[in-house]
Write an enzyme that holds these catalytic residues in place. Structure first.
Site, mmCIF file in Angstrom:
data_model
loop_
_atom_site.group_PDB
_atom_site.id
_atom_site.type_symbol
_atom_site.label_atom_id
_atom_site.label_comp_id
_atom_site.label_asym_id
_atom_site.label_seq_id
_atom_site.Cartn_x
_atom_site.Cartn_y
_atom_site.Cartn_z
ATOM 1 N N HIS A 1 -3.311 7.412 2.834
ATOM 2 C CA HIS A 1 -3.610 6.171 2.590
ATOM 3 C C HIS A 1 -5.152 5.905 3.055
ATOM 4 O O HIS A 1 -5.356 5.802 4.202
ATOM 5 C CB HIS A 1 -2.524 5.002 2.670
ATOM 6 N N CYS B 1 0.809 -1.158 0.155
ATOM 7 C CA CYS B 1 -0.127 0.077 0.024
ATOM 8 C C CYS B 1 0.903 1.315 0.148
ATOM 9 O O CYS B 1 0.432 2.428 -0.221
ATOM 10 C CB CYS B 1 -0.959 -0.087 1.249
ATOM 11 N N ASN C 1 -10.281 0.053 0.021
ATOM 12 C CA ASN C 1 -8.876 0.147 0.111
ATOM 13 C C ASN C 1 -8.386 -0.296 -1.205
ATOM 14 O O ASN C 1 -8.457 -1.261 -1.389
ATOM 15 C CB ASN C 1 -8.193 -0.700 1.534
HETATM 16 N N1 ACO Z 1 -18.657 -8.738 9.375
HETATM 17 C C1 ACO Z 1 -19.204 -8.819 10.647
HETATM 18 N N2 ACO Z 1 -18.312 -9.322 11.534
HETATM 19 C C2 ACO Z 1 -17.019 -9.339 11.368
HETATM 20 C C3 ACO Z 1 -16.599 -9.124 9.850
HETATM 21 C C4 ACO Z 1 -17.533 -8.847 8.883
HETATM 22 N N3 ACO Z 1 -16.954 -8.382 7.782
HETATM 23 N N4 ACO Z 1 -15.243 -9.328 9.968
HETATM 24 C C5 ACO Z 1 -15.068 -9.905 11.516
HETATM 25 N N5 ACO Z 1 -16.100 -9.663 12.014
HETATM 26 C C6 ACO Z 1 -16.365 -10.252 13.519
HETATM 27 C C7 ACO Z 1 -15.064 -10.951 13.904
HETATM 28 O O1 ACO Z 1 -15.566 -12.423 13.641
HETATM 29 C C8 ACO Z 1 -15.051 -10.527 15.349
HETATM 30 O O2 ACO Z 1 -16.123 -11.264 16.172
HETATM 31 P P1 ACO Z 1 -15.907 -11.908 17.458
HETATM 32 O O3 ACO Z 1 -15.590 -10.832 18.426
HETATM 33 O O4 ACO Z 1 -17.183 -12.729 17.749
HETATM 34 O O5 ACO Z 1 -14.666 -12.863 17.438
HETATM 35 C C9 ACO Z 1 -15.442 -9.397 15.573
HETATM 36 O O6 ACO Z 1 -16.071 -9.048 14.179
HETATM 37 C C10 ACO Z 1 -14.228 -8.057 15.725
HETATM 38 O O7 ACO Z 1 -13.331 -8.566 14.612
HETATM 39 P P2 ACO Z 1 -12.021 -7.624 14.565
HETATM 40 O O8 ACO Z 1 -11.049 -8.311 13.691
HETATM 41 O O9 ACO Z 1 -11.636 -7.666 15.887
HETATM 42 O O10 ACO Z 1 -12.398 -6.410 14.028
HETATM 43 P P3 ACO Z 1 -11.907 -4.770 14.080
HETATM 44 O O11 ACO Z 1 -12.567 -4.075 14.856
HETATM 45 O O12 ACO Z 1 -10.368 -5.185 14.483
HETATM 46 O O13 ACO Z 1 -11.997 -4.575 12.625
HETATM 47 C C11 ACO Z 1 -10.670 -4.435 10.546
HETATM 48 C C12 ACO Z 1 -11.520 -5.229 11.535
HETATM 49 C C13 ACO Z 1 -11.424 -3.519 9.850
HETATM 50 C C14 ACO Z 1 -10.059 -5.225 9.573
HETATM 51 C C15 ACO Z 1 -9.556 -3.483 11.318
HETATM 52 O O14 ACO Z 1 -8.794 -4.305 12.042
HETATM 53 C C16 ACO Z 1 -8.821 -2.685 10.428
HETATM 54 O O15 ACO Z 1 -9.083 -2.037 9.717
HETATM 55 N N6 ACO Z 1 -7.507 -3.064 10.539
HETATM 56 C C17 ACO Z 1 -6.601 -2.257 9.588
HETATM 57 C C18 ACO Z 1 -6.411 -3.114 8.456
HETATM 58 C C19 ACO Z 1 -5.585 -2.210 7.449
HETATM 59 O O16 ACO Z 1 -5.735 -0.925 7.399
HETATM 60 N N7 ACO Z 1 -4.837 -2.925 6.529
HETATM 61 C C20 ACO Z 1 -4.532 -2.157 5.301
HETATM 62 C C21 ACO Z 1 -2.962 -1.819 5.741
HETATM 63 S S1 ACO Z 1 -1.941 -2.438 4.128
HETATM 64 C C22 ACO Z 1 -2.993 -2.356 3.088
HETATM 65 O O17 ACO Z 1 -3.696 -1.447 2.594
HETATM 66 C C23 ACO Z 1 -3.012 -3.736 2.171
#
Ligand code: ACO
Length: 324
Positions: free
Chosen positions: A241, A113, A271
């Site tokens: 980003h 990214c 993204n």
């Molecule tokens: N729909 C519904 N529920 C979901 C989904 C979904 N799509 N995905 C995960 N969940 C659930 C999980 O199973 C979990 O359930 P549980 O508590 O019963 O186990 C709950 O939601 C929380 O999951 P988390 O993974 O903890 O959710 P989080 O709040 O961390 O959000 C996310 C996830 C959006 C991916 C976040 O961590 C994020 O944005 N991280 C940064 C990622 C990023 O920026 N990546 C790119 C950088 S590099 C590049 O661009 C390639």
């Protein structure tokens, strides 16, 4: 020493749109979950379009807007982790399709990214040694081809698109003063390549990447500001980003950046990795929100892990007026 300024921008996104509603019919997720956690509402996915085709459109628009003839390009770099072919590189195909000179340095670059910012820095350096003053820099991705549709926590995040800028290099212009870095980590964000014998599917530990990002982005911003001897108030526009609206919100609050000085388009595109920053630049230029001599601070982060930031100016008259 020469520095670069942006002369023109272009972008191309595929027509096919996948909404959160569409996703909720395919898997156990909801519009509410995706919007509140990420800010994403829609993403564009390729059906018939190709990475090379998107890149060609974006590059052609940037050249037109810059008013620069293809044969004046000295370096062309495409940042991507999803090339249509590993050989030839996307940039080599742009050489042929755009009619760039045969001695133009054309290659693809992978910094996930952060790829566009790595490419911009690389092009600034290479133009120091080029007999031609212009460079073409792209970020282009077809991430829909590598997302794991069995993994609801990642497949909802990513979209496809291409963004391009034409830069001009001149003696006496300021350098973009890029700050770049990486720490090797093959667990937090991973996509297998052809050498692994495994299919290329994106996996990510979202929460840990989130923590990395909220630490890396301000650190990078501070380093860029220090390198340029300016404060955040003296920056005209901030381009982040587009990974997650919550990451951008945290940074914006930390630096008290007013709403008119930054931009979020991830609700429409998700993204798009290396394409995200040039897509924002292109929309801002089109809307007339970046003026000539505007100083734009860009920050990215991503797989690798990588990070990067730079302060770039736009060139006078780079808004579609007739030049050269
Ligand atoms: N729909 C519904 N529920 C979901 C989904 C979904 N799509 N995905 C995960 N969940 C659930 C999980 O199973 C979990 O359930 P549980 O508590 O019963 O186990 C709950 O939601 C929380 O999951 P988390 O993974 O903890 O959710 P989080 O709040 O961390 O959000 C996310 C996830 C959006 C991916 C976040 O961590 C994020 O944005 N991280 C940064 C990622 C990023 O920026 N990546 C790119 C950088 S590099 C590049 O661009 C390639």
């Amino acid at each position: 020493m020469k520095g670069i300024k942006i002369r023109g921008t272009g972008r191309c996104v595929p027509q096919g749109v996948l909404t959160n509603q569409d996703l909720s019919q395919r898997m156990d997720t909801s519009d509410e979950w995706i919007t509140s956690r990420t800010g994403i509402r829609r993403r564009h996915h390729c059906k018939k379009e190709t990475l090379t085709g998107l890149s060609l459109q974006a590059a052609g628009e940037a050249l037109r807007k810059a008013g620069v003839a293809p044969e004046k390009i000295g370096v062309c770099v495409v940042a991507t982790v999803t090339p249509e072919t590993l050989v030839p590189s996307t940039a080599c195909m742009l050489q042929r399709e755009l009619g760039l000179a045969e001695d133009t340095l054309c290659f693809d670059l992978n910094a996930a990214c952060t790829g566009f910012l790595f490419a911009l820095h690389t092009v600034e350096c290479l133009l120091q040694a080029s007999s031609r003053p212009f460079g073409l820099v792209l970020g282009a991705e077809v991430l829909s081809r590598i997302v794991n549709w069995e993994d609801r926590s990642t497949c909802i995040l990513f979209g496809d698109g291409a963004g391009a800028v034409v830069v001009e290099s001149r003696e006496g212009w300021p350098s973009i003063g890029a700050v770049m870095g990486c720490v090797g980590n093959d667990r937090l964000l991973h996509v297998d390549g052809p050498g692994s014998g495994r299919p290329p599917l994106l996996s990510m530990e979202g929460q840990r990447v989130f923590k990395f990002a909220v630490e890396a982005v301000p650190r990078c911003m501070d380093q860029v500001l220090e390198r340029h001897g300016v404060t955040a108030d003296q920056v005209d526009f901030f381009v982040f980003h587009q990974a997650n609206a919550r990451i951008i919100d945290l940074v914006v609050r930390k630096y008290q950046i007013p709403a008119e000085k930054y931009y979020i388009n991830l609700e429409e595109y998700g993204n798009t990795s290396a394409a995200s920053i040039p897509l924002v630049l292109s929309e801002l230029e089109e809307q007339g929100r970046i003026k000539a001599e505007s100083r734009v601070l860009m920050v990215g982060f991503g797989g690798g892990l990588t990070w990067g930031g730079a302060l770039v100016e736009f060139a006078e008259g780079a808004y579609g007026d007739e030049r050269k």
